[in-house]
Motif scaffolding. Structure first.
Motif, PDB file in Angstrom:
ATOM      1  N   THR A 133      34.612  31.362  47.007  1.00  0.00           N
ATOM      2  CA  THR A 133      35.097  32.426  47.864  1.00  0.00           C
ATOM      3  C   THR A 133      34.842  32.033  49.315  1.00  0.00           C
ATOM      4  O   THR A 133      33.887  31.341  49.624  1.00  0.00           O
ATOM      5  N   CYS A 135      36.626  53.158  48.842  1.00  0.00           N
ATOM      6  CA  CYS A 135      35.346  52.872  48.183  1.00  0.00           C
ATOM      7  C   CYS A 135      34.777  54.114  47.510  1.00  0.00           C
ATOM      8  O   CYS A 135      34.165  54.024  46.449  1.00  0.00           O
ATOM      9  N   ASP A 194      33.899  50.009  42.774  1.00  0.00           N
ATOM     10  CA  ASP A 194      34.108  48.630  42.332  1.00  0.00           C
ATOM     11  C   ASP A 194      35.287  47.970  43.037  1.00  0.00           C
ATOM     12  O   ASP A 194      35.686  46.874  42.681  1.00  0.00           O
ATOM     13  N   ASN A 195      35.842  48.651  44.029  1.00  0.00           N
ATOM     14  CA  ASN A 195      37.014  48.126  44.715  1.00  0.00           C
ATOM     15  C   ASN A 195      36.596  47.040  45.702  1.00  0.00           C
ATOM     16  O   ASN A 195      36.219  47.317  46.841  1.00  0.00           O
ATOM     17  N   TYR A 196      36.672  45.783  45.280  1.00  0.00           N
ATOM     18  CA  TYR A 196      36.237  44.643  46.084  1.00  0.00           C
ATOM     19  C   TYR A 196      37.030  44.533  47.384  1.00  0.00           C
ATOM     20  O   TYR A 196      36.470  44.269  48.436  1.00  0.00           O
ATOM     21  N   ASN A 197      38.357  44.742  47.309  1.00  0.00           N
ATOM     22  CA  ASN A 197      39.192  44.629  48.511  1.00  0.00           C
ATOM     23  C   ASN A 197      38.762  45.605  49.595  1.00  0.00           C
ATOM     24  O   ASN A 197      38.770  45.265  50.777  1.00  0.00           O
ATOM     25  N   GLN A 205      35.732  46.804  50.046  1.00  0.00           N
ATOM     26  CA  GLN A 205      34.451  46.345  50.585  1.00  0.00           C
ATOM     27  C   GLN A 205      34.666  45.219  51.591  1.00  0.00           C
ATOM     28  O   GLN A 205      34.028  45.176  52.642  1.00  0.00           O
ATOM     29  N   VAL A 206      35.577  44.315  51.273  1.00  0.00           N
ATOM     30  CA  VAL A 206      35.894  43.212  52.194  1.00  0.00           C
ATOM     31  C   VAL A 206      36.525  43.766  53.470  1.00  0.00           C
ATOM     32  O   VAL A 206      36.192  43.326  54.577  1.00  0.00           O
TER      33      VAL A 206
END
Length: 170
Positions: free
Chosen positions: A59, A141, A146-149, A151-152
């Motif tokens: 990553t 969020c 669990d929404n990774y996008n 968080q980024v």
């Protein structure tokens, strides 16, 4: 024509040396190779065993992008001193802003970081847009942690705001 000063040549030499060191491969997301050239110049024609999934892709951390962007900005600014009519930074800033304020889960967070790092001025309207993006990321969020996008995106907006805040009028 480009006539570089000794100072510019020194910046370029040091930057090339720095980016050629294995410890800097991580910044480009390729720390698990012995030589960056192995990955950069490998083609499926020469090496039939290579495919995009045949090596573990790392990553690319936004903090790494921040470091790379600042290094590229230093190189660009050094070259621009020798080219009086150069508009490279203006064009880069314009492109970064375009993608920073356009919804795209893959590009938007990266563009926000780049925009924050390279901007020399910022308007209150641009800051409002970034805060709206932050707000949308926070809402997302809350709906699903669990929404990774999301968080980024939140991380990217915080980096951008941190970089842009000193440019604001008091």
């Amino acid at each position: 024509q480009f006539h570089s000063t000794e100072e510019t040549k020194q910046v370029l030499r040091l930057s090339l040396t720095e980016f050629s060191l294995p410890k800097f491969y991580l910044l480009f997301g390729i720390s698990k190779v012995k030589s960056a050239a192995v990955i950069a110049f490998r083609s499926s024609y020469r090496d039939r065993s290579f495919s995009p999934g045949s090596y573990e892709r790392e990553t690319f951390a936004l903090t790494s992008l921040e470091t790379v962007t600042e290094a590229l900005l230093e190189i660009m600014e050094a070259c621009m001193r020798d080219i009086p009519t150069c508009k490279w930074l203006d064009q880069w800033t314009e492109l970064a802003q375009k993608f920073a304020f356009q919804y795209n889960p893959s590009l938007q967070p990266r563009a926000l970081v780049v925009f924050g790092c390279i901007s020399k001025r910022v308007s209150h309207g641009q800051i409002k847009q970034i805060i709206r993006i932050l707000s949308k990321g926070l809402e997302s969020c809350l709906k699903g942690p669990d929404n990774y996008n999301s968080q980024v995106l939140i991380e990217a907006t915080v980096i951008a705001l941190t970089k842009l805040q000193p440019l604001l009028n008091k």
